[in-house]
Design an enzyme around this catalytic site. Sequence first.
Site, PDB file in Angstrom:
ATOM      1  N   ASP A  35      46.103  36.101  45.980  1.00  0.00           N
ATOM      2  CA  ASP A  35      47.195  34.894  45.940  1.00  0.00           C
ATOM      3  C   ASP A  35      47.350  34.456  47.309  1.00  0.00           C
ATOM      4  O   ASP A  35      47.936  35.074  48.134  1.00  0.00           O
ATOM      5  CB  ASP A  35      48.664  35.193  45.350  1.00  0.00           C
ATOM      6  CG  ASP A  35      49.729  34.095  45.098  1.00  0.00           C
ATOM      7  OD1 ASP A  35      49.139  32.889  45.264  1.00  0.00           O
ATOM      8  OD2 ASP A  35      50.504  34.539  44.987  1.00  0.00           O
ATOM      9  N   ASN A  37      49.491  31.442  48.242  1.00  0.00           N
ATOM     10  CA  ASN A  37      50.625  30.835  48.271  1.00  0.00           C
ATOM     11  C   ASN A  37      51.846  31.337  47.703  1.00  0.00           C
ATOM     12  O   ASN A  37      53.008  30.489  47.588  1.00  0.00           O
ATOM     13  CB  ASN A  37      50.478  29.125  47.664  1.00  0.00           C
ATOM     14  CG  ASN A  37      50.177  29.036  46.444  1.00  0.00           C
ATOM     15  OD1 ASN A  37      50.070  30.273  45.622  1.00  0.00           O
ATOM     16  ND2 ASN A  37      50.214  27.973  45.716  1.00  0.00           N
ATOM     17  N   ASP A  39      52.705  32.098  44.373  1.00  0.00           N
ATOM     18  CA  ASP A  39      53.072  31.770  43.164  1.00  0.00           C
ATOM     19  C   ASP A  39      52.860  32.854  42.273  1.00  0.00           C
ATOM     20  O   ASP A  39      53.213  32.787  40.980  1.00  0.00           O
ATOM     21  CB  ASP A  39      52.679  30.601  42.645  1.00  0.00           C
ATOM     22  CG  ASP A  39      51.206  30.282  42.454  1.00  0.00           C
ATOM     23  OD1 ASP A  39      50.425  31.551  42.939  1.00  0.00           O
ATOM     24  OD2 ASP A  39      50.718  29.235  42.135  1.00  0.00           O
ATOM     25  N   ASP A  43      44.245  32.522  43.774  1.00  0.00           N
ATOM     26  CA  ASP A  43      43.496  31.410  43.725  1.00  0.00           C
ATOM     27  C   ASP A  43      42.539  31.081  44.615  1.00  0.00           C
ATOM     28  O   ASP A  43      42.188  32.044  45.315  1.00  0.00           O
ATOM     29  CB  ASP A  43      44.683  30.030  44.265  1.00  0.00           C
ATOM     30  CG  ASP A  43      45.432  30.807  45.311  1.00  0.00           C
ATOM     31  OD1 ASP A  43      44.752  31.142  46.433  1.00  0.00           O
ATOM     32  OD2 ASP A  43      46.772  30.819  45.345  1.00  0.00           O
ATOM     33  N   ASP A 112      31.054  30.714  35.415  1.00  0.00           N
ATOM     34  CA  ASP A 112      31.129  31.163  33.836  1.00  0.00           C
ATOM     35  C   ASP A 112      30.823  29.827  32.960  1.00  0.00           C
ATOM     36  O   ASP A 112      31.640  28.803  33.331  1.00  0.00           O
ATOM     37  CB  ASP A 112      32.651  31.711  33.798  1.00  0.00           C
ATOM     38  CG  ASP A 112      32.436  32.988  32.541  1.00  0.00           C
ATOM     39  OD1 ASP A 112      32.061  32.874  31.633  1.00  0.00           O
ATOM     40  OD2 ASP A 112      33.185  34.012  33.053  1.00  0.00           O
ATOM     41  N   ASP A 212      29.358  32.572  28.177  1.00  0.00           N
ATOM     42  CA  ASP A 212      30.213  33.413  27.510  1.00  0.00           C
ATOM     43  C   ASP A 212      29.781  33.410  25.833  1.00  0.00           C
ATOM     44  O   ASP A 212      29.315  32.360  25.266  1.00  0.00           O
ATOM     45  CB  ASP A 212      31.414  32.512  27.577  1.00  0.00           C
ATOM     46  CG  ASP A 212      32.605  33.369  26.938  1.00  0.00           C
ATOM     47  OD1 ASP A 212      33.021  34.620  27.326  1.00  0.00           O
ATOM     48  OD2 ASP A 212      33.268  32.946  25.922  1.00  0.00           O
ATOM     49  N   GLU A 266      26.048  36.771  27.807  1.00  0.00           N
ATOM     50  CA  GLU A 266      27.007  37.762  27.282  1.00  0.00           C
ATOM     51  C   GLU A 266      26.953  37.467  25.729  1.00  0.00           C
ATOM     52  O   GLU A 266      27.214  36.736  25.102  1.00  0.00           O
ATOM     53  CB  GLU A 266      28.672  37.216  27.634  1.00  0.00           C
ATOM     54  CG  GLU A 266      29.523  38.647  27.048  1.00  0.00           C
ATOM     55  CD  GLU A 266      30.842  37.933  26.483  1.00  0.00           C
ATOM     56  OE1 GLU A 266      31.875  39.062  26.473  1.00  0.00           O
ATOM     57  OE2 GLU A 266      30.984  37.016  25.916  1.00  0.00           O
ATOM     58  N   HIS A 338      35.985  41.872  32.908  1.00  0.00           N
ATOM     59  CA  HIS A 338      37.491  41.451  32.697  1.00  0.00           C
ATOM     60  C   HIS A 338      38.008  42.073  31.368  1.00  0.00           C
ATOM     61  O   HIS A 338      39.140  41.723  31.073  1.00  0.00           O
ATOM     62  CB  HIS A 338      37.737  40.077  33.154  1.00  0.00           C
ATOM     63  CG  HIS A 338      36.964  39.275  32.327  1.00  0.00           C
ATOM     64  ND1 HIS A 338      35.442  39.108  32.211  1.00  0.00           N
ATOM     65  CD2 HIS A 338      37.265  38.290  31.136  1.00  0.00           C
ATOM     66  CE1 HIS A 338      34.935  38.584  31.322  1.00  0.00           C
ATOM     67  NE2 HIS A 338      36.122  38.018  30.617  1.00  0.00           N
ATOM     68  N   ASP A 339      37.072  42.442  30.464  1.00  0.00           N
ATOM     69  CA  ASP A 339      37.483  42.563  29.154  1.00  0.00           C
ATOM     70  C   ASP A 339      37.597  44.032  28.977  1.00  0.00           C
ATOM     71  O   ASP A 339      37.677  44.507  27.722  1.00  0.00           O
ATOM     72  CB  ASP A 339      36.148  41.884  28.296  1.00  0.00           C
ATOM     73  CG  ASP A 339      36.223  40.614  27.941  1.00  0.00           C
ATOM     74  OD1 ASP A 339      37.565  40.200  28.453  1.00  0.00           O
ATOM     75  OD2 ASP A 339      35.228  40.101  27.844  1.00  0.00           O
TER      76      ASP A 339
END
Length: 571
Positions: A35, A37, A39, A43, A112, A212, A266, A338-339
């Site tokens: 990150d 900035n 938040d 990013d 993706d 995907d 995938e 990520h899954d």
Amino acid sequence: MTTYEPRIDGGVSDDERAWWKEAVVYQIYPRSFADSNGDGFGDLPGLINRLDYVSSLGADVIWLNPVYDSPQRDNGYDISDYQAIHDEYGTMADWEDLLSEIHAHDMKLVMDLVVNHTSIDHEWFQKSRQGDPEYEDYYIWREGDGDGPPNNWQSFFGGSAWTYDEEREAYYLHLYDTSQPDLNWENEAVRQDVFDTIEWWLEKGIDGFRMDVINLLSKADGLPDGDPDSEWVGSEHFIDGPRMEEYLEAMDEQVLSNYDVMTVGEMPQLGVDEAKSYTGTDGPLDMAFHFQHTKLDYAENQRWAIGEWDLQELKEITDRWQNGLAEEGWNAIYWENHDQPRVVSRYGDPVNYRRESAKLLGTFSLTLSGTPYIYQGQELGMTNSPWTSIADMRDIDAINHAKALLETDDYDEYTDIQDTISYRSRDNARTPMQWSPSENAGFTEGEPWIQLNPNYDTVNVGDAEDDPDSVLNYYRRLLDLRDSHDVLVYGDYCDLLPNHESVYTYTRTLDTNEGTERLLVVLNFFGDETTVEVPVEFETATLLLSNYDRDDDDPTTVTLAPYEARVYDLG
Ligand code: TEU
Ligand code: CA
């Protein structure tokens, strides 16, 4: 952009060679990477700042999870505009910087592609639900069956795959969340719009797509009820459906084949035979992700039930895929994404042998035939996190299933299901990247969107950089090894002891003009020391790599420490 240069002469024909076969892919989940900035949300500028790190690992390609405009109900897999960047990630100019910086680092970028469904916020869906004649058939709308939905298909995230829409006064199909309506691929205008989108990104200079759930595009005629006892009700009617080949071939012919790019599909519930036709010589894709080895720790085929895993089964699956695609097609090799929960917490030992088992599992991935994928943090040996309350979780899938379990009579409160939910939640993969032992692991100066794994004080890039024995530095050696040995890319695979209960050992062999290259891999997958007789003949043997400090070159009788991995050169 790099151009391909063969590393050795002969042996492998030019037809067989491809840059994407020789590549190692590093997957970045940008929301949790860096990150810039404050938040609390990763990013693109943050990611650009970290490209030196990715490149220092030796990665050739970055696969970036979706950064398109999205209401983020499923963290970007619910896209509302395919040609815009989601605000929290930055601007299109930031994305363009990212692409050129990646290329300047001599790496490639794979984006993706999520075209089985969009978000309900997509303009196409908004117009479709209003019955706009141009868009009314962009999604799969049906009347209900009496009071209920049109058929018994289930959403992967739980519950019916149909939601009634008051405005359209009909049901729409969503194989994932209710906010992710499936596109109607039968409609030629949909296909054309998707192909145009693909072309638009390719024209920007990207190097490929990860597609995907791409084998879900074609649904069986008449949308018949599915077997109510199957793991995913309806799946026999929407996985590898009747028009899959036609759709992907058109995509390839009209757009993909005009560019030198890589494609990886995938594909839930993919088997070897289908993989061969999707990725073989005439197949439209380069490679595909299957899920067989990610289900070893299911109990009774149920994702939300945890069982003991078995090395024998891992060997059967691996042998089937390594041998099955040896002549035709190409494997995509991965443990994590990520899954998936963190692999050390599944097939390693995160408590007693975190480093050793992380290195062992890495050795396996980087020495098989196929293109290896490393998911951010895997190279540190990151582990699953404790999820002590539902409120801490962010994954729509885990939250839905936790709530569904609590609604049954079997469980009263979260602590009754915590072991299962916290082990399986996709959030395990999504905790922030651990850059340093300082506050929030150096991921953000603000409040992170999801809690950190508390072990960042010991598991982090900063400490790993300084330690020659770290998992990170071992991964660097693995990538070097792969880079300097053609046999690891193009060699044949042979499992030497398919029935051994704790040791996995195989060779990779490649004939070249300069003779036969042969490597031997010996892996102890468990926490007990073990001695194994390796049935292999050779003239000279040299130990190339181990996750223990070894100087013994004899590969025939090997005593392996817990989770020990060795790679020998058999001359
Ligand atoms: O996932 C598809 C999917 O169903 C599997 O990855 C699933 O999570 C796995 O079989 C569990 O073992 C893709 C994306 O990767 C995921 O993040 C999205 O939520 C999903 O599609 C919907 O777009
Ligand atoms: Ca940010």
